[in-house]
Design an enzyme around this catalytic site. Structure first.
Site, PDB file in Angstrom:
ATOM      1  N   ASP A 249      10.442   0.593-136.631  1.00 54.20           N
ATOM      2  CA  ASP A 249       9.280   1.096-137.345  1.00 54.20           C
ATOM      3  C   ASP A 249       8.958   2.520-136.892  1.00 54.20           C
ATOM      4  O   ASP A 249       8.966   2.828-135.705  1.00 54.20           O
ATOM      5  CB  ASP A 249       8.062   0.202-137.072  1.00 54.20           C
ATOM      6  CG  ASP A 249       8.122  -1.086-137.876  1.00 54.20           C
ATOM      7  OD1 ASP A 249       8.899  -1.111-138.834  1.00 54.20           O
ATOM      8  OD2 ASP A 249       7.395  -2.025-137.536  1.00 54.20           O
ATOM      9  N   ARG A 259       3.979   0.580-134.558  1.00 53.37           N
ATOM     10  CA  ARG A 259       4.982  -0.209-133.880  1.00 53.37           C
ATOM     11  C   ARG A 259       5.425   0.349-132.522  1.00 53.37           C
ATOM     12  O   ARG A 259       4.611   0.640-131.672  1.00 53.37           O
ATOM     13  CB  ARG A 259       6.170  -0.393-134.813  1.00 53.37           C
ATOM     14  CG  ARG A 259       7.155  -1.447-134.396  1.00 53.37           C
ATOM     15  CD  ARG A 259       6.518  -2.809-134.390  1.00 53.37           C
ATOM     16  NE  ARG A 259       7.279  -3.740-133.657  1.00 53.37           N
ATOM     17  CZ  ARG A 259       7.156  -5.046-133.788  1.00 53.37           C
ATOM     18  NH1 ARG A 259       6.301  -5.548-134.640  1.00 53.37           N
ATOM     19  NH2 ARG A 259       7.859  -5.856-133.071  1.00 53.37           N
ATOM     20  N   GLY A 283       6.353 -11.637-123.606  1.00 49.96           N
ATOM     21  CA  GLY A 283       7.172 -11.705-124.820  1.00 49.96           C
ATOM     22  C   GLY A 283       7.992 -10.444-124.965  1.00 49.96           C
ATOM     23  O   GLY A 283       7.909  -9.740-125.969  1.00 49.96           O
ATOM     24  N   GLU A 305      10.035 -13.585-120.999  1.00 52.16           N
ATOM     25  CA  GLU A 305      10.630 -13.913-122.297  1.00 52.16           C
ATOM     26  C   GLU A 305      11.037 -15.388-122.318  1.00 52.16           C
ATOM     27  O   GLU A 305      11.831 -15.835-121.490  1.00 52.16           O
ATOM     28  CB  GLU A 305      11.855 -13.028-122.566  1.00 52.16           C
ATOM     29  CG  GLU A 305      12.617 -13.358-123.830  1.00 52.16           C
ATOM     30  CD  GLU A 305      11.733 -13.388-125.067  1.00 52.16           C
ATOM     31  OE1 GLU A 305      11.752 -14.408-125.782  1.00 52.16           O
ATOM     32  OE2 GLU A 305      11.025 -12.375-125.308  1.00 52.16           O
ATOM     33  N   SER A 307      12.618 -17.015-124.862  1.00 54.40           N
ATOM     34  CA  SER A 307      13.913 -17.249-125.500  1.00 54.40           C
ATOM     35  C   SER A 307      15.024 -17.004-124.483  1.00 54.40           C
ATOM     36  O   SER A 307      15.149 -15.914-123.931  1.00 54.40           O
ATOM     37  CB  SER A 307      14.098 -16.312-126.703  1.00 54.40           C
ATOM     38  OG  SER A 307      15.447 -16.314-127.128  1.00 54.40           O
ATOM     39  N   VAL A 340       4.823 -17.822-120.430  1.00 56.76           N
ATOM     40  CA  VAL A 340       3.950 -17.202-119.437  1.00 56.76           C
ATOM     41  C   VAL A 340       3.083 -18.239-118.739  1.00 56.76           C
ATOM     42  O   VAL A 340       2.704 -18.072-117.567  1.00 56.76           O
ATOM     43  CB  VAL A 340       3.084 -16.095-120.094  1.00 56.76           C
ATOM     44  CG1 VAL A 340       1.988 -16.692-120.972  1.00 56.76           C
ATOM     45  CG2 VAL A 340       2.491 -15.169-119.042  1.00 56.76           C
ATOM     46  N   GLU A 341       2.793 -19.340-119.418  1.00 61.98           N
ATOM     47  CA  GLU A 341       1.993 -20.398-118.823  1.00 61.98           C
ATOM     48  C   GLU A 341       2.729 -21.104-117.681  1.00 61.98           C
ATOM     49  O   GLU A 341       2.111 -21.804-116.876  1.00 61.98           O
ATOM     50  CB  GLU A 341       1.583 -21.424-119.883  1.00 61.98           C
ATOM     51  CG  GLU A 341       0.611 -20.910-120.921  1.00 61.98           C
ATOM     52  CD  GLU A 341       1.274 -20.182-122.075  1.00 61.98           C
ATOM     53  OE1 GLU A 341       0.588 -19.833-123.048  1.00 61.98           O
ATOM     54  OE2 GLU A 341       2.518 -19.961-122.010  1.00 61.98           O
ATOM     55  N   GLU A 360       3.368  -7.109-127.242  1.00 65.56           N
ATOM     56  CA  GLU A 360       3.343  -6.952-128.696  1.00 65.56           C
ATOM     57  C   GLU A 360       3.247  -8.377-129.241  1.00 65.56           C
ATOM     58  O   GLU A 360       4.229  -9.007-129.573  1.00 65.56           O
ATOM     59  CB  GLU A 360       4.624  -6.239-129.155  1.00 65.56           C
ATOM     60  CG  GLU A 360       4.542  -5.734-130.578  1.00 65.56           C
ATOM     61  CD  GLU A 360       4.720  -6.853-131.581  1.00 65.56           C
ATOM     62  OE1 GLU A 360       3.679  -7.445-131.972  1.00 65.56           O
ATOM     63  OE2 GLU A 360       5.843  -7.142-131.960  1.00 65.56           O
ATOM     64  N   GLU A 369       1.157 -17.255-135.486  1.00 64.57           N
ATOM     65  CA  GLU A 369       1.986 -17.574-134.323  1.00 64.57           C
ATOM     66  C   GLU A 369       1.134 -17.867-133.085  1.00 64.57           C
ATOM     67  O   GLU A 369       1.636 -18.361-132.091  1.00 64.57           O
ATOM     68  CB  GLU A 369       3.011 -16.476-133.985  1.00 64.57           C
ATOM     69  CG  GLU A 369       4.045 -16.296-135.061  1.00 64.57           C
ATOM     70  CD  GLU A 369       4.934 -15.092-134.798  1.00 64.57           C
ATOM     71  OE1 GLU A 369       4.608 -14.290-133.917  1.00 64.57           O
ATOM     72  OE2 GLU A 369       5.951 -14.963-135.480  1.00 64.57           O
ATOM     73  N   HIS A 517       6.986  -3.970-140.429  1.00 59.38           N
ATOM     74  CA  HIS A 517       7.549  -5.280-140.751  1.00 59.38           C
ATOM     75  C   HIS A 517       6.461  -6.324-140.954  1.00 59.38           C
ATOM     76  O   HIS A 517       6.693  -7.368-141.544  1.00 59.38           O
ATOM     77  CB  HIS A 517       8.506  -5.741-139.642  1.00 59.38           C
ATOM     78  CG  HIS A 517       7.826  -6.402-138.501  1.00 59.38           C
ATOM     79  ND1 HIS A 517       7.143  -5.709-137.537  1.00 59.38           N
ATOM     80  CD2 HIS A 517       7.702  -7.715-138.181  1.00 59.38           C
ATOM     81  CE1 HIS A 517       6.642  -6.566-136.670  1.00 59.38           C
ATOM     82  NE2 HIS A 517       6.951  -7.787-137.028  1.00 59.38           N
TER      83      HIS A 517
END
Length: 596
Positions: A249, A259, A283, A305, A307, A340-341, A360, A369, A517
């Site tokens: 962006d 962005r 994140g 993160e 993922s 993060v928890e 972000e 989300e 986006h």
């Protein structure tokens, strides 16, 4: 970071991944639709669960009649007698479910102490927390209004009589074990033994002459659903295409940064904030914000993160850029593959030891989300008192859009043929679901209005759910009536001079700036509202329903509620619309509910 599950303007069937595999094979076979329809009918046959027991019903009418006859509670009568609007009724349903499921004493006799003739009475369900659905898949919350519209007009109950009935309900002792059932749970995680509303904690109840211990709801089903949604959510970020689009962006012509460049400037152009600081990036994705923080001189950067794939990618990128920190590398950036928890399970970090928290976190319609709650958790757990959170403000704005923002113009001239009937049908469908799309400034027919503001440094998690009002006025350039087909929502986030003293900046997703986006979120009215400036209408003696061609509205009043939905990481948006004529006449449309 926000998932790239972008909706399209022309509505298509909403299949889950499994359904798509079953119904659409590689050779174009559409599957057995009749069988699918039959399955759907079976699911919908008993979609509504009683407020007090596990009985299920095919309609709200039959459910409320059951509540009246079997449990002594007249929902429609309560609404009329207590003058409950849609939101208060929504809260009432969630309040009842919460009290019943918790086995709490909740005698309504206390209401008798209220001055029944008073205009303002505070009921126990008035709290904003009851705007959040109490348990998952509660179809009743989204259907009782439609059911009410079909209801015959009846004389409202006397308020005093109603309170007496409710008190009797509060003293009710259930003796029908068959209505309760033998299992302790239903499929949606709700206790079956929910009728025991007359019992306080640790008190046994006599059911058919037998002692029965109160049973506690088992949260495992809800937990499994949350874990599944989290896995899908974080898994969606393993797609490199998502991160390429988010990083790409660009800045607009007016230097209102969007962005990544907004974050870059906030992190690189505020040396007094970043130099020597401990930074946490919630994140982190590819780790781009963490790399900015490391470049800005942070002494430690913790990139979180969830993922697994993206955590490995962020680690590799940090090593490639010589900022990674472990036994073999002397950089400042650490990557924790964790929510993060649960961060303390992955790395060593002291509570309240972070100087700057950056994330972000924004999704479609800002709150889709529900990642903000995780950021607030990180703030309360890890950020030092007085530490900086970036961004530190967020605002939601709204404006009305016209015909140009719909698909109608396309269908009115398809290679010279009029297919507007298709466009009208599509528009009717969009009045039931939110659309994420780019809306251009030229297609707005009202001035923008502020809907809600958040101070991320001080807000509490429950403030994510809110109800707000706004008034839409026609754009100043309008000289005649135009149709407003719905409203568009967008957000701005601010890196203010509270923390970014050298270089405050703004990230905007409005129709007035180049698209990101996130695009905008479109909510379509059930019917368009004719709108014209009061100056155009002054002196006219127009007659007809407000908002029609014969009597355009001079403004549109909105009441919008946004709440975390029963499905984890989703939100529900309710929209209440009132047209106001230049002479003060009002017309109110039915409440619309959208799930994103």
């Amino acid at each position: 970071m926000a998932a790239e599950t972008k909706m399209v303007k022309d509505v298509v069937p909403n299949y889950s991944d499994n359904e798509e595999e079953e119904n659409f094979s590689d050779d174009g076979d559409w599957g057995d639709w009749e069988a699918a329809d039959k399955d759907d009918d079976d699911v919908l046959e008993s979609d509504f669960v009683c407020l007090f027991c596990e009985s299920r019903f095919a309609s709200c009418d039959s459910l409320f009649e059951h509540c009246r006859l079997s449990h002594g509670f007249d929902f429609h009568g309560a609404r009329k007698a207590l003058k409950l609007d849609f939101y208060a009724s929504f809260k009432l349903i969630n309040y009842i479910r919460s009290q019943v499921a918790a086995n709490k004493c909740w005698s309504w006799g206390a209401l008798q102490k209220c001055q029944l003739e008073a205009k303002d009475v505070n009921f126990p369900w008035d709290e904003e927390k009851y705007l959040k659905p109490f348990w998952q898949e509660d179809s009743l919350l989204y259907s009782f209004v439609d059911d009410e519209e079909e209801e015959d007009e009846e004389e409202a109950l006397d308020r005093e009589d109603l309170i007496e009935d409710l008190q009797k309900l509060g003293d009710l002792s259930i003796v029908d074990d068959e209505a309760i059932g033998e299992s302790s749970m239903t499929n949606n995680g709700k206790c079956k033994d929910v009728n025991r509303i007359s019992n306080c904690d640790d008190v046994k109840q006599i059911v058919n002459g037998k002692d029965k211990e109160p049973r506690v709801c088992d949260g495992r089903l809800v937990g499994r659903n949350i874990r599944k949604v989290n896995e899908n959510y974080f898994g969606s970020y393993s797609s490199f295409g998502i991160h390429r689009e988010m990083i790409s962006d660009k800045v607009n012509a007016f230097k209102i940064l969007v962005r990544t460049e907004a974050y870059r400037d906030a992190l690189l152009k505020n040396p007094s904030l970043l130099s020597g600081s401990v930074v946490m990036d919630v994140g982190c994705g590819t780790g781009i914000l963490s790399l900015f923080a490391a470049k800005a001189g942070a002494s430690r950067v913790v990139a979180v993160e969830a993922s697994e794939k993206m955590a490995k990618v962020a680690t590799k990128i940090a090593k490639d850029n010589k900022v990674f920190n472990d036994k073999e590398h002397s950089g400042v950036l650490e990557v924790a593959n964790s929510m993060v928890e649960e961060l303390e399970k992955s790395i060593k970090i002291q509570p309240h030891s972070v100087d700057v928290l950056v994330s972000e976190w924004m999704g479609y319609c800002l709150l889709y989300e529900s990642m903000l709650t995780s950021v607030l958790y990180a703030r309360d757990r890890w950020l030092k008192p007085g530490g900086a959170i970036l961004p530190d403000t967020a605002t939601m704005l709204v404006a009305g859009f016209g015909k140009g923002a719909t698909s109608l113009p396309f269908w009115e001239d398809v290679y010279g043929f009029d297919m507007s009937s298709i466009g009208k049908e599509i528009l009717e469908d969009t009045a039931r679901i939110p659309i994420v799309d780019v809306i251009e400034e030229r297609d707005l027919v009202t001035q923008p209005a502020l809907l809600q503001s958040f101070d991320l440094a001080t807000m509490i998690p429950d403030e994510v759910d809110f109800t707000a009002t706004a008034t839409l006025e026609p754009t100043e350039a309008e000289t005649e009536a135009r149709l407003c087909h719905g409203v568009v929502l967008w957000f701005d986030t601010g890196f203010t001079d509270r923390f970014c003293k050298e270089n405050p900046t703004v990230l905007s997703t409005s129709p007035y700036t180049p698209p990101t986006h996130w695009a905008q979120t479109v909510l379509t009215f059930q019917e368009p509202i004719s709108l014209a400036p009061a100056t155009v209408l002054s002196g006219d003696d127009r007659r007809g329903a407000v908002g029609t061609k014969e009597c355009p509205a001079s403004s549109i009043q909105l009441r919008v509620s946004v709440a975390r939905a029963s499905e984890h990481r989703s939100i529900d948006v309710s929209l209440e619309t009132t047209g106001v004529s230049s002479k003060g006449q009002k017309r109110r449309w039915p409440v619309q509910i959208f799930n994103l």
